[in-house]
Design an enzyme around this catalytic site. Sequence first.
Site, PDB file in Angstrom:
ATOM      1  N   GLY A  31      20.732 -18.763 -55.031  1.00 27.12           N
ATOM      2  CA  GLY A  31      20.828 -17.959 -53.798  1.00 27.12           C
ATOM      3  C   GLY A  31      20.366 -16.628 -54.051  1.00 27.12           C
ATOM      4  N   GLY A  33      20.792 -12.905 -52.222  1.00 19.90           N
ATOM      5  CA  GLY A  33      21.502 -12.057 -50.967  1.00 19.90           C
ATOM      6  C   GLY A  33      20.978 -10.519 -50.845  1.00 19.90           C
ATOM      7  N   GLN A  35      21.980  -7.915 -51.912  1.00 17.22           N
ATOM      8  CA  GLN A  35      22.011  -7.013 -53.319  1.00 17.22           C
ATOM      9  C   GLN A  35      21.231  -7.676 -54.608  1.00 17.22           C
ATOM     10  OE1 GLN A  35      25.750  -7.816 -52.316  1.00 17.22           O
ATOM     11  NE2 GLN A  35      26.635  -6.098 -53.569  1.00 17.22           N
ATOM     12  N   GLY A  36      20.989  -8.814 -54.432  1.00 15.52           N
ATOM     13  CA  GLY A  36      20.090  -9.680 -55.601  1.00 15.52           C
ATOM     14  C   GLY A  36      20.162 -10.926 -55.713  1.00 15.52           C
ATOM     15  N   ASP A 149      33.422  -8.927 -41.469  1.00 14.25           N
ATOM     16  CA  ASP A 149      32.137  -9.405 -41.651  1.00 14.25           C
ATOM     17  C   ASP A 149      32.095 -10.844 -42.138  1.00 14.25           C
ATOM     18  OD1 ASP A 149      29.454  -9.490 -41.041  1.00 14.25           O
ATOM     19  OD2 ASP A 149      28.809  -8.481 -43.166  1.00 14.25           O
TER      20      ASP A 149
HETATM   21  P1  AMP Z   1      25.243 -13.098 -52.183  1.00 10.96           P
HETATM   22  O1  AMP Z   1      24.296 -12.389 -52.831  1.00 10.96           O
HETATM   23  O2  AMP Z   1      26.517 -12.646 -52.717  1.00 10.96           O
HETATM   24  O3  AMP Z   1      25.159 -12.691 -50.700  1.00 10.96           O
HETATM   25  O4  AMP Z   1      24.981 -14.447 -52.382  1.00 10.96           O
HETATM   26  C1  AMP Z   1      23.771 -15.094 -51.914  1.00 10.96           C
HETATM   27  C2  AMP Z   1      24.006 -16.571 -51.579  1.00 10.96           C
HETATM   28  O5  AMP Z   1      24.009 -17.176 -53.193  1.00 10.96           O
HETATM   29  C3  AMP Z   1      25.157 -17.212 -51.164  1.00 10.96           C
HETATM   30  O6  AMP Z   1      25.182 -17.335 -49.802  1.00 10.96           O
HETATM   31  C4  AMP Z   1      25.632 -18.603 -51.795  1.00 10.96           C
HETATM   32  O7  AMP Z   1      24.778 -19.567 -51.236  1.00 10.96           O
HETATM   33  C5  AMP Z   1      24.915 -18.175 -53.171  1.00 10.96           C
HETATM   34  N1  AMP Z   1      26.097 -17.815 -54.192  1.00 10.96           N
HETATM   35  C6  AMP Z   1      26.543 -16.632 -54.315  1.00 10.96           C
HETATM   36  N2  AMP Z   1      27.692 -16.618 -55.302  1.00 10.96           N
HETATM   37  C7  AMP Z   1      27.937 -18.066 -55.579  1.00 10.96           C
HETATM   38  C8  AMP Z   1      29.001 -18.470 -56.498  1.00 10.96           C
HETATM   39  N3  AMP Z   1      29.614 -17.733 -57.096  1.00 10.96           N
HETATM   40  N4  AMP Z   1      28.687 -20.012 -56.294  1.00 10.96           N
HETATM   41  C9  AMP Z   1      27.910 -20.667 -55.593  1.00 10.96           C
HETATM   42  N5  AMP Z   1      26.840 -20.054 -54.757  1.00 10.96           N
HETATM   43  C10 AMP Z   1      26.812 -18.650 -54.895  1.00 10.96           C
END
Ligand code: AMP
Length: 371
Positions: A31, A33, A35-36, A149
Site C-alpha cells: 500500500g 499512503g 505518509q509513506g 476522518d
Molecule cells: P496508510 O499509509 O496507513 O494510509 O496505508 C496505505 C494503505 O496501505 C492502506 O489503505 C492499506 O491498504 C495498506 N496498509 C497499511 N497498513 C496496513 C496493515 N497493517 N495491514 C495491511 N494493509 C495495510
Amino acid sequence: MSDTEFYSTTVPRADTDFTVPKRYSELKMIGRGAQGIVCSALDTQYGVKVAIKKFMKPFQTQIHAKRAFREIKLMQLLRHRNIISLLNLFTPSESIDGFTDMYVVMDLMDANLCRVVNTQLDHERVSYLLYQVLCAIRYMHSAGIIHRDLKPSNIVVKEDCSLKILDFGLARNVGNFMMTPYVVTRYYRAPEVILGMPYDEKVDVWASGCIFAELIKGEVFFPGSDHIDQWHQITSVLGTPDDTFIDRLMDTVKTYIRSKPRVHRPTWEELVPDHLFPSGGPNDAQRTREGRDLMSRMLEIDPLKRLTIDQCLQHPYVRCWYRQEEASVNCPETYNHGIDEVELNPEQWKELIFSEVTEFQQKFPTGHTPV
Ligand code: AMP
C-alpha cells in the site's frame, strides 16, 4: 541506536529501498499512503507476517511531522484489538545527523475495507464488521479522541473478518480544509461539520453509518463532488431536516438552506430496499429489518437524534457480538492534545521524532511480541 544488523532491499513497485533489521525478510509492497509506503514482511524472529511502513523524512514539514509523531504516540497509547498496534519502531540511522527515515512495524492485515465493498457479505459478516468499527471508535472516544476522518481505506480487515482501524483521524486543531498532502475525505463527513455547527463524538457515528450503508449498497452512500454538493447529496437522499435542526444553524446557513426547495424524506424501505441486503439465510428478513433500523438511526441528520456509540453497540443488529472487554473497555489514559498544538521547526521535529524512536528501542530492543 541498537546493535541490530540492517540490510537494504529494493521492493518492487515501491520506488524506494527499505533498510530494515535482518529479522524482517520477504518484503512486498502492499500500500501507499500520504505518509509513506507500506510493505508486508516476514518477522523471522517470531515467524509471523507483519506490515512495515516507511516514513521518509517525517520531519520535513510541520504537517508531516505532526502526523507522524501523533501516529506513533497514539499507536502506543491505544491498545485495543480493533486498532492497529505498534510492534516495532526503528531507524537504520545511528545518530541524529544521519536520521532521515523512520519505520513502523504493525500487525499485518489482508486488505482495506474498500476491497470488501462490493463483495457478497452475509448479515453475520456485515454486522460483525460494523460491531468492530463501533468498538474501536468507542475506545478512541474513551481516550478523548474524536476520529473525524473515518473511511474505508483506513480500515483494514482479514479473511476471518477481524477488523482494525489503521489511523487516528485528524488532530483537534486541524480544520476541514487541511492543506495538501492530506486530503480530508468528504463522503463520510457529518452534516454538523459540513454546516459549521459545534460537533462532538456523534460525527464518528455518522461516518460509521455511511460505511455501513456503503457495505450494503456496494457504493458510496453520499458521493458529494465538493463541500456544498456533499450537503445536497445528503438532503437529496434523506430529505430536508426538521426546523428543530435548521433553527440551530448560523443565520447565513439557515437562510441558504431555507432558500432551497424542501426535499421530501422517503422511507428507509424505499432508500435501502430489501434486495440490497443479504438474503437467503433463515433469519435474513429479520436481520434486514434490524440492519435498516440501525442504519437509519446512525444516519440521522440531527446529531441530537442520532444514536450515541453506546446505543449503537446495544442495538439488536450488532448486540449479538457484544463482549464487555471489546465494547466497554476504556483507555486507561486520555490523549494529551497539547502535542498536536506544538509548533516546531524541522530540526526540532527531527530531534523529537528521533528521541521517540531511540526511547522505544531502549525500552523494547526487539519490539513487542505479536499477539
Ligand atoms: P496508510 O499509509 O496507513 O494510509 O496505508 C496505505 C494503505 O496501505 C492502506 O489503505 C492499506 O491498504 C495498506 N496498509 C497499511 N497498513 C496496513 C496493515 N497493517 N495491514 C495491511 N494493509 C495495510
